[in-house]
Scaffold this motif. Structure first.
Motif, short mmCIF file in Angstrom:
data_model
loop_
_atom_site.label_atom_id
_atom_site.label_comp_id
_atom_site.label_asym_id
_atom_site.label_seq_id
_atom_site.Cartn_x
_atom_site.Cartn_y
_atom_site.Cartn_z
N PHE A 216 -29.04 16.06 -8.74
CA PHE A 216 -27.95 15.60 -9.34
C PHE A 216 -27.15 16.55 -10.45
CE2 PHE A 216 -26.56 11.38 -11.68
CZ PHE A 216 -25.16 11.67 -11.00
N ASP B 242 -18.02 12.98 -9.41
CA ASP B 242 -17.65 13.07 -10.85
C ASP B 242 -18.79 13.11 -11.71
OD1 ASP B 242 -16.74 10.69 -9.11
OD2 ASP B 242 -17.05 9.82 -11.22
N GLY B 243 -19.72 12.23 -11.14
CA GLY B 243 -20.92 11.94 -12.13
C GLY B 243 -21.51 13.38 -12.15
N GLY B 244 -22.01 13.96 -10.97
CA GLY B 244 -22.63 15.10 -11.00
C GLY B 244 -21.64 16.36 -11.45
N ASN C 177 -14.20 9.94 -7.24
CA ASN C 177 -13.96 8.46 -6.90
C ASN C 177 -14.10 7.74 -7.91
OD1 ASN C 177 -16.85 8.40 -7.26
ND2 ASN C 177 -17.13 8.83 -5.15
N CYS D 71 -22.60 10.23 -2.73
CA CYS D 71 -22.08 9.81 -1.48
C CYS D 71 -21.94 10.74 -0.49
CB CYS D 71 -20.70 9.18 -1.85
SG CYS D 71 -20.76 7.68 -2.94
N TYR E 249 -15.21 16.01 -6.36
CA TYR E 249 -14.55 14.93 -5.61
C TYR E 249 -14.64 13.72 -6.33
CZ TYR E 249 -18.99 13.13 -3.83
OH TYR E 249 -20.35 12.97 -3.76
N GLY F 191 -16.50 6.99 -10.25
CA GLY F 191 -17.52 6.15 -10.68
C GLY F 191 -18.83 6.54 -9.96
N TYR F 192 -20.03 6.13 -10.42
CA TYR F 192 -21.15 6.73 -9.62
C TYR F 192 -21.30 5.76 -8.40
CZ TYR F 192 -22.67 8.99 -14.12
OH TYR F 192 -22.71 9.76 -15.06
N MET F 193 -20.66 6.19 -7.41
CA MET F 193 -20.51 4.99 -6.19
C MET F 193 -21.82 4.87 -5.44
SD MET F 193 -17.89 4.08 -7.40
CE MET F 193 -16.03 4.12 -7.88
N ASN F 194 -22.62 6.06 -5.21
CA ASN F 194 -23.76 5.93 -4.39
C ASN F 194 -24.69 5.14 -4.73
OD1 ASN F 194 -25.88 7.34 -2.78
ND2 ASN F 194 -25.94 8.58 -4.79
N THR F 195 -24.90 4.98 -6.17
CA THR F 195 -25.77 4.17 -6.69
C THR F 195 -25.37 2.83 -7.04
OG1 THR F 195 -25.47 5.58 -8.77
CG2 THR F 195 -27.41 6.04 -7.52
C1 LIG Z 1 -31.49 13.05 -13.14
C2 LIG Z 1 -30.93 11.83 -12.20
N1 LIG Z 1 -30.32 10.66 -12.88
C3 LIG Z 1 -29.84 9.82 -11.98
C4 LIG Z 1 -29.94 10.01 -10.44
C5 LIG Z 1 -29.62 8.93 -9.64
N2 LIG Z 1 -28.27 9.13 -9.04
C6 LIG Z 1 -28.34 9.82 -7.66
S1 LIG Z 1 -26.82 10.16 -7.36
C7 LIG Z 1 -26.09 9.30 -8.64
C8 LIG Z 1 -24.65 8.99 -8.72
C9 LIG Z 1 -23.69 10.16 -8.47
O1 LIG Z 1 -22.43 9.79 -8.39
P1 LIG Z 1 -21.29 10.92 -8.48
O2 LIG Z 1 -21.71 12.29 -8.79
O3 LIG Z 1 -19.96 10.47 -9.11
O4 LIG Z 1 -21.27 10.91 -6.77
P2 LIG Z 1 -20.81 9.51 -5.85
O5 LIG Z 1 -22.01 8.91 -5.64
O6 LIG Z 1 -19.79 8.77 -6.43
O7 LIG Z 1 -20.51 10.30 -4.61
C10 LIG Z 1 -27.04 8.70 -9.54
C11 LIG Z 1 -26.94 8.09 -10.71
C12 LIG Z 1 -30.65 11.21 -10.07
N3 LIG Z 1 -30.69 11.41 -8.70
N4 LIG Z 1 -30.99 12.18 -10.80
#
Ligand SMILES: Cc1ncc(C[n+]2csc(CCOP(=O)(O)OP(=O)(O)O)c2C)c(N)n1
Length: 333
Positions: free
Chosen positions: A81, A118-120, A146, A59, A144, A148-152
């Motif tokens: 990511f 958090d996903g990253g 939140n 995000c 940061y 969850g994977y919010m942006n997707t």
């Molecule tokens: C290898 C790979 N898998 C999936 C994605 C798709 N993708 C981009 S951002 C994202 C979610 C990010 O989640 P987070 O790190 O928690 O950040 P937030 O969106 O919550 O800010 C995903 C699944 C990607 N870009 N690269």
């Protein structure tokens, strides 16, 4: 910003002036009620213009850097990511070499920061992060969270709490949303033996800015795990962005602490806790929970609080006081 003296007994520190200068500029596309901006803005006020930000997809990235515009008035780099820790390691190593060769003044202090979700961090970026810690790069890693994977599209992540409904862990008749508990990222980071680890909450800005400062002063890697409210993911009214974060701390759901060279300290004591239902009730992602499920979440918090008090050796986080109102009127403490 309120002076620290206005929070008697709560804050022992963070009595330094922040500069007027804004390095995280207004005009971003973050949601109303999203607190990523609060974190980024204060982070750059503490770290200053000699800071390089590495930002994996998420995000923060998609809402603040839409070509040809940017909200970052410092060098900023988009990375994939999963590789924030690796890219930051490379930048830090390159700066060292350039200083050795006299290309950059060896006395110049340049901060290298990873600003990742958090996903990253807890999931796909984990090995890059762990390697960065292991090699001892002087990088400030800011996660940061939140939850969850919010942006997707609000998929669950390794830090989604038990009972939250997410698109990949939807609440149904048999399953109460997400069935796993939050990955303890700060503890996992601390287990690497790095010099500085802390948790923070943007509702308590003095505590947060103090931790940015400590992280910048650490002689090796530092890790900041910062809770961040997310309007579409947590489903609360934007006006409650800070309230919901305050409730996270007031209920003991989120404890602000630091681990400075292995020494654990709760930086924001909570003498009496509000029941966790105060935190849950404000959010749509928990609205399906049955009373017994709320009780189960309360029991896990009680257990975690007991463990923290045991580590500290005194009751820094107090018992639940059901007589406390969920929403404390503004100005009252
Ligand atoms: C290898 C790979 N898998 C999936 C994605 C798709 N993708 C981009 S951002 C994202 C979610 C990010 O989640 P987070 O790190 O928690 O950040 P937030 O969106 O919550 O800010 C995903 C699944 C990607 N870009 N690269």
């Amino acid at each position: 910003m309120k002076a620290a003296e206005e929070y008697p007994g709560l804050y022992e520190y963070a009595n330094f002036e922040l500069p007027q200068e804004e390095l995280f500029l207004p005009g971003h596309g973050l949601c109303a009620g999203c607190t990523i901006g609060v974190i980024a803005r204060h982070m750059l006020k503490v770290l200053g213009p000699d800071t390089i930000v590495v930002n994996p997809t998420g995000c923060a990235e998609v809402s603040t850097v839409v070509y040809p515009r940017t909200n970052w008035a410092v060098p900023w780099m988009h990375v994939a990511f999963g590789n924030g820790g690796s890219v930051a390691s490379g930048i830090e190593a390159a700066i060292k070499v350039l200083k050795r060769r006299g290309v950059i003044d060896p006395n110049r202090k340049i901060n290298v920061v990873v600003f990742a979700g958090d996903g990253g961090t807890a999931d796909i970026g984990f090995q890059a992060l762990s390697g960065m810690f292991e090699r001892g790069h002087k990088v400030i890693y800011v996660m940061y969270d939140n939850e969850g994977y919010m942006n997707t599209g609000i998929q669950r992540s390794g830090t989604t709490p038990f009972g939250a409904s997410a698109t990949t862990a939807p609440a149904g008749r048999k399953v109460p949303g997400n069935v796993t508990h939050k990955k303890p990222m700060a503890a996992i980071a601390a287990a690497h033996g790095i010099p500085y680890v802390a948790t923070a909450n943007p509702a308590y800005v003095h505590d947060m800015v103090y931790k940015f400062k400590k992280a910048a002063e650490a002689e090796g890697p530092s890790f900041l795990h910062i809770l961040q409210s997310c309007t579409p993911g947590w489903r609360f009214e934007p006006k409650y962005a800070i309230r919901v974060l305050e409730l996270a701390t007031e209920t003991g759901y989120w404890v602000n602490y630091e681990i400075d060279h292995g020494e654990f300290r709760v930086t924001l004591p909570v003498p009496k806790r509000k029941p966790v239902k105060c935190f849950l009730e404000l959010q749509g992602r928990f609205k399906h929970l049955k009373p017994e499920e709320v009780e189960a979440i309360q029991a896990v918090i009680d257990r975690d609080v007991e463990e923290i008090n045991r580590i500290v050796g005194k009751e820094v986080i107090g018992p639940v006081d059901p007589s406390l109102p969920c929403i404390t009127p503004r100005g009252a403490r």
